[in-house]
Design an enzyme around this catalytic site. Structure first.
Site, short mmCIF file in Angstrom:
data_model
loop_
_atom_site.label_atom_id
_atom_site.label_comp_id
_atom_site.label_asym_id
_atom_site.label_seq_id
_atom_site.Cartn_x
_atom_site.Cartn_y
_atom_site.Cartn_z
N SER A 150 1.00 -2.77 -3.02
CA SER A 150 2.31 -2.15 -2.84
C SER A 150 3.04 -2.18 -4.17
O SER A 150 2.87 -3.12 -4.96
CB SER A 150 3.14 -2.92 -1.81
OG SER A 150 4.49 -2.48 -1.80
N TYR A 156 6.72 -10.85 0.91
CA TYR A 156 5.77 -9.72 1.02
C TYR A 156 5.36 -9.25 -0.38
O TYR A 156 4.17 -9.03 -0.65
CB TYR A 156 6.42 -8.58 1.79
CG TYR A 156 5.64 -7.29 1.82
CD1 TYR A 156 4.60 -7.10 2.71
CD2 TYR A 156 5.95 -6.24 0.93
CE1 TYR A 156 3.88 -5.92 2.74
CE2 TYR A 156 5.25 -5.06 0.96
CZ TYR A 156 4.21 -4.90 1.86
OH TYR A 156 3.50 -3.72 1.86
#
Length: 249
Positions: free
Chosen positions: A144, A158
């Site tokens: 990501s 995250y």
């Protein structure tokens, strides 16, 4: 010789589902892993089969070692020898600052987003590596852009897990290059998927798209295109690469 077998973790929805559809259309036998949403996975399998493709769904929590081992065994029994792996399964939780997070949340994030890809890579290597009698293969990890930005005020945990995925990609690519296995990653930006609802903001992409140079969120299929290229022979001299699919961000 049968169709090459591709396992996609977290393959029932979003980027995973788009990758499954595209891979099936390009001749892969697709193993769609899911943790809890059996309906989404079975619906996707039915759609792929209706279009002439080959797919099957497999339940497993990638953060659980025994379930990962069982997953790979089941895929092999059902579809044949593994040729490729996409580590797509990932979770995030409600947006909050780090000082509000408890250890249980951190462990949940790391179990799925870091331990999961490591375990799946291990099982894939044991099957694909020429060192172990395999035919080689390809692995694509789904990271990501959060690994670069850190996601302050939203989910640093995250983001940290995706930073680990980037490092895994770089190190493992070098470790298994001589064993016939290529390891690469894609780093999506703001993509229109259901994951944002898990963070408590279903319309997050609309809010943040102004920060993207291309002024829009991405579609799951645009990430799938990059994944399939990295899996393909066209990317045969590409390993250890991390491809941003983030609208210029």
């Amino acid at each position: 010789m049968g169709a090459p077998v591709l396992l996609i973790t977290g393959g029932g929805r979003g980027i995973g589902a788009a990758t499954a559809r595209l891979a099936a259309a390009r001749g892969y036998a697709v193993a769609i892993n899911y943790r809890s949403d059996a309906t989404a996975a079975s619906t996707l399998v039915d759609q792929i089969r209706a279009e002439g493709g080959n797919a099957a769904a497999f339940a497993a929590d990638v953060g659980d070692e025994a379930e990962v081992v069982g997953l790979f065994q089941a895929v092999e029994r059902t579809l044949g020898p593994l040729a490729a792996l996409v580590n797509n399964a990932g979770v995030l939780e409600t947006q909050m600052r780090v000082e509000a997070m408890d250890a249980a949340r951190m462990r949940r994030i790391l179990a799925t987003n870091v331990v999961g890809p490591l375990l799946c890579c291990r099982e894939a290597i044991r099957r694909m590596s020429t060192r172990h009698g395999g035919q080689g293969g390809a692995i694509v990890n789904v990271s990501s852009v959060a690994a670069r930005t850190g996601s302050p005020g939203e989910y640093v945990d995250y983001a940290a897990s995706k930073g680990a995925v980037d490092t895994l990609t770089i190190g493992l690519a070098q470790e298994v290059a001589a064993d016939g296995i290529r390891v690469n990653a894609v780093r999506p930006g703001f993509i229109h998927t259901d994951m944002h609802a898990s963070g408590g903001e279903p319309d997050r992409v609309e809010r943040v798209k102004a920060f993207v140079p291309m002024k829009r969120g991405g579609q799951p299929g645009e990430v799938a295109n990059a994944i399939l290229w990295l899996l393909s022979a066209e990317a045969g001299y590409c390993s250890g690469a991390i491809v941003d699919v983030a609208g210029g961000r």
